[in-house]
Scaffold this motif. Structure first.
Motif, short mmCIF file in Angstrom:
data_model
loop_
_atom_site.label_atom_id
_atom_site.label_comp_id
_atom_site.label_asym_id
_atom_site.label_seq_id
_atom_site.Cartn_x
_atom_site.Cartn_y
_atom_site.Cartn_z
N LEU A 14 39.46 33.96 48.82
CA LEU A 14 40.68 34.52 48.25
C LEU A 14 41.63 34.98 49.35
O LEU A 14 42.84 34.70 49.31
CB LEU A 14 40.35 35.69 47.32
N ALA A 15 41.09 35.65 50.35
CA ALA A 15 41.93 36.11 51.46
C ALA A 15 42.58 34.94 52.18
O ALA A 15 43.76 35.02 52.58
CB ALA A 15 41.08 36.94 52.44
N GLN A 16 41.85 33.85 52.35
CA GLN A 16 42.42 32.65 52.98
C GLN A 16 43.57 32.10 52.15
O GLN A 16 44.59 31.67 52.68
CB GLN A 16 41.34 31.58 53.15
N MET A 17 43.39 32.10 50.83
CA MET A 17 44.43 31.60 49.94
C MET A 17 45.68 32.48 49.99
O MET A 17 46.81 31.99 49.99
CB MET A 17 43.91 31.51 48.51
N VAL A 18 45.46 33.79 50.04
CA VAL A 18 46.60 34.71 50.09
C VAL A 18 47.41 34.49 51.36
O VAL A 18 48.65 34.57 51.36
CB VAL A 18 46.11 36.17 49.98
N LYS A 19 46.72 34.16 52.45
CA LYS A 19 47.41 33.91 53.72
C LYS A 19 48.38 32.73 53.63
O LYS A 19 49.34 32.64 54.40
CB LYS A 19 46.40 33.65 54.84
N THR A 20 48.13 31.82 52.70
CA THR A 20 49.04 30.67 52.54
C THR A 20 50.36 31.07 51.93
O THR A 20 51.34 30.32 51.98
CB THR A 20 48.40 29.58 51.65
N GLY A 21 50.40 32.26 51.32
CA GLY A 21 51.61 32.72 50.67
C GLY A 21 51.84 32.09 49.30
O GLY A 21 52.89 32.30 48.69
N LYS A 22 50.86 31.37 48.80
CA LYS A 22 51.02 30.65 47.54
C LYS A 22 50.40 31.36 46.33
O LYS A 22 50.66 30.98 45.19
CB LYS A 22 50.39 29.25 47.65
N VAL A 23 49.57 32.37 46.57
CA VAL A 23 48.93 33.07 45.46
C VAL A 23 49.95 34.00 44.79
O VAL A 23 50.65 34.75 45.47
CB VAL A 23 47.70 33.87 45.92
N VAL A 24 50.01 33.94 43.47
CA VAL A 24 50.95 34.75 42.70
C VAL A 24 50.22 35.97 42.15
O VAL A 24 49.12 35.84 41.59
CB VAL A 24 51.55 33.94 41.53
N LYS A 25 50.81 37.13 42.29
CA LYS A 25 50.19 38.35 41.76
C LYS A 25 50.08 38.27 40.24
O LYS A 25 50.98 37.74 39.58
CB LYS A 25 50.98 39.58 42.18
N PRO A 26 48.99 38.77 39.67
CA PRO A 26 48.77 38.66 38.23
C PRO A 26 49.72 39.54 37.42
O PRO A 26 50.28 40.51 37.95
CB PRO A 26 47.31 39.10 38.06
N PRO A 27 49.87 39.22 36.13
CA PRO A 27 50.74 40.03 35.27
C PRO A 27 50.15 41.42 35.03
O PRO A 27 48.96 41.67 35.27
CB PRO A 27 50.82 39.23 33.98
N ALA A 28 50.98 42.31 34.51
CA ALA A 28 50.58 43.71 34.32
C ALA A 28 49.38 43.84 33.40
O ALA A 28 48.50 44.69 33.63
CB ALA A 28 51.77 44.51 33.77
N GLN A 29 49.30 43.01 32.35
CA GLN A 29 48.19 43.13 31.42
C GLN A 29 46.87 42.76 32.08
O GLN A 29 45.84 43.39 31.82
CB GLN A 29 48.40 42.26 30.18
N THR A 30 46.88 41.76 32.93
CA THR A 30 45.67 41.38 33.65
C THR A 30 45.19 42.55 34.51
O THR A 30 44.00 42.86 34.56
CB THR A 30 45.92 40.15 34.53
N GLU A 31 46.14 43.21 35.17
CA GLU A 31 45.76 44.35 36.01
C GLU A 31 45.26 45.50 35.14
O GLU A 31 44.28 46.17 35.50
CB GLU A 31 46.94 44.79 36.86
N ALA A 32 45.88 45.72 34.00
CA ALA A 32 45.44 46.79 33.11
C ALA A 32 44.03 46.55 32.60
O ALA A 32 43.26 47.49 32.39
CB ALA A 32 46.41 46.93 31.93
N ASN A 33 43.67 45.28 32.43
CA ASN A 33 42.33 44.95 31.93
C ASN A 33 41.22 45.31 32.91
O ASN A 33 40.04 45.33 32.53
CB ASN A 33 42.25 43.45 31.60
N GLN A 34 41.59 45.62 34.16
CA GLN A 34 40.58 45.98 35.15
C GLN A 34 39.95 47.34 34.86
O GLN A 34 38.94 47.71 35.48
CB GLN A 34 41.18 45.96 36.56
N ALA A 35 40.53 48.08 33.92
CA ALA A 35 39.97 49.38 33.55
C ALA A 35 38.57 49.24 32.96
O ALA A 35 37.80 50.21 32.92
CB ALA A 35 40.89 50.09 32.56
N LYS A 36 38.23 48.04 32.50
CA LYS A 36 36.92 47.79 31.91
C LYS A 36 35.86 47.44 32.96
O LYS A 36 34.70 47.20 32.62
CB LYS A 36 37.00 46.65 30.88
N TRP A 37 36.28 47.36 34.21
CA TRP A 37 35.35 47.03 35.29
C TRP A 37 35.20 48.25 36.20
O TRP A 37 36.09 49.07 36.31
CB TRP A 37 35.89 45.86 36.13
N SER A 38 34.07 48.33 36.87
CA SER A 38 33.90 49.35 37.89
C SER A 38 35.01 49.17 38.93
O SER A 38 35.33 48.04 39.30
CB SER A 38 32.53 49.20 38.56
N PRO A 39 35.64 50.26 39.41
CA PRO A 39 36.78 50.15 40.32
C PRO A 39 36.53 49.30 41.56
O PRO A 39 37.47 48.70 42.09
CB PRO A 39 37.06 51.61 40.69
#
Length: 452
Positions: free
Chosen positions: A119-144
């Motif tokens: 994932l870090a390698q992909m982010v370095k390409t500048g092509k990875v798009v940050k997820p929408p707000a709802q996807t981030e909000a859904n992380q509340a169901k996972w351990s931090p």
């Protein structure tokens, strides 16, 4: 290393054959459902993702048939109800091909990435798009801690999708019962039991195999990771992953000696196969077989090892094979749990892509995936655990979602590839095959660490 057996390679694109089961609208609203026509019947639950009918989202991953068949079934109803077609492709060369595709301008809309380092390698390409707000909000169901593994330099990019449990010890309940052995709850009890089994003379306490083709050595990294986490806790484990604590540090040297006392004890290994050196030449797939013939008693391996037992093997507390959680070496650490997983990263931000991201990060999708087949586990705390029918899945899910557990991701997957998937594999293999001294093994790994 997070490694799972992939069977029946089918690298061709597997497009879902969808039917229009529910009413929908072709208007685009980013998956929010605001301007989409109301869905009806069983499709009502997908209203939040409606408004993108007739659109296609491409997905690329390493997961192949038969596992990918279950994956596609898990979103079939979503696709039918929303009209979003998910065109899936699985490849055995995912790690190399994703880099080629992304840098060559042929990125998929979504990719299922099995290692935070990739994932870090992909982010370095500048092509990875940050997820929408709802996807981030859904992380509340996972351990931090899971959100940090889907982040790069503090920015969240990829939601966790699946999880696997590394902290397991496989054994035969029938053999234990016949010999009068109790399942150990602590490290001291595990070591006492190992000595007792060895003294019986007929069975070695431990099986082991680290052979895995070009990835030979990865099971030994798991053994060391279990001991580092279970001896020193999460903080030291994190410092080790980032090389603030080096392999040559006394803390890691102590952990390596613990592994040596356990898995390099000639009286304890490798029943039914050979001596300590045979661990380096035995494949991880074959390592557990002597348990079924009572030549050895236990094998430390991940939850995905369930697929390696012969057809017809009954897995369960009263079966031929079962597993218990690997105990902490140091009781003060509490409940250490090591595992791996996969993350969904996007290379496009079209509304239909975001709708799929939102769904795949939800408890509802995770529950759908659990229902489709056994052998898949989520660390999403919103999944009803009664949905798990496989006993190993139940055991794994309970540990992975335990809010009191100290969970950490597979260290070799977090370290730079030159180390975690290179020098460490090679050095730990030499450690078993040639009996190299711990300081030499540690120095070889530390020397491979990329310069900052």
């Amino acid at each position: 290393m997070t490694l799972r057996p992939r069977l029946l390679a089918v690298p061709a694109v597997l497009a879902l054959a969808l039917t229009a089961a529910c009413s929908n609208s072709s208007s685009s609203n980013g998956g929010g459902g605001g301007s989409a026509a109301p869905l009806t019947g069983d499709c009502v639950k997908y209203q939040a993702y409606a408004g993108n009918s007739g659109k296609t989202v491409t997905m690329f991953a390493s997961i192949r048939s038969p596992e990918s068949d279950s994956l596609e079934k898990s979103w079939a109803e979503f696709s039918s109800c929303t009209g979003i077609k998910i065109s899936y492709e699985g490849s055995p060369d995912f790690e190399s091909q994703i880099q080629v595709r992304v840098t060559g301008g042929n990125a998929p809309d979504l990719a299922i990435i099995p290692q935070p380092g990739v994932l870090a390698q992909m982010v370095k390409t500048g092509k990875v798009v940050k997820p929408p707000a709802q996807t981030e909000a859904n992380q509340a169901k996972w351990s931090p801690i899971w959100k940090t593994y889907g982040s790069v330099n503090g920015t969240f990019y990829a939601a966790p999708m699946s999880a696997n449990m590394k902290s397991l010890v496989w054994y035969s309940p029938k053999a234990f019962k016949a010999a009068g052995y109790e399942v150990p709850k602590t490290w001291a009890e595990l070591m006492t039991l190992s000595g007792k089994i060895a003294a019986s003379g007929s069975t070695k306490p431990w099986c082991g195999g680290i052979g895995s083709g070009t990835a030979t050595g990865w099971p030994a990294t798991d053994w060391l990771e279990e001991v580092v986490l279970g001896t020193h806790g999460g903080e030291v484990y994190d410092q080790w992953v980032s090389h603030q604590v080096k392999f040559g540090d006394p803390k890691i040297a102590t952990a390596m000696q613990t592994v040596a006392d356990w898995m390099q004890n000639p009286a304890w290994v490798n029943g039914g196969i050979g001596d300590v050196k045979s661990i380096a030449t035995t494949t991880f797939q074959d390592a557990g077989a002597p348990i079924l013939t009572n030549k050895c008693a236990m094998l430390q391996q991940a939850s995905f090892y369930a697929a390696q037992w012969p057809k017809g093997t009954k897995i369960g507390a009263d079966g031929d094979i079962f597993a218990f959680q690997f105990p902490a070496v140091n009781p003060s650490v509490g409940n250490p749990v090591e595992g791996g997983g996969e993350f969904v990263a996007a290379f496009a931000s079209r509304p239909e892509v975001q709708a799929v991201q939102n769904y795949l990060s939800s408890s509802e999708w995770a529950s759908s995936r659990v229902k489709v087949s056994s052998g898949w586990v989520s660390a999403n705390q919103g999944v009803d655990k009664s949905l798990y029918t496989d006993p190993i899945d139940k055991l794994s899910a309970a540990a992975l979602t335990d809010p009191a557990a100290t969970f950490r991701f597979d260290a070799s997957d977090l370290m730079p590839a030159a180390v975690g998937a290179g020098a460490e594999w090679k050095a730990l293999t030499a450690w078993f095959a040639e009996g190299q001294a711990i300081p030499k093994v540690a120095a070889d790994i530390d020397a491979a660490w990329p310069q900052q």
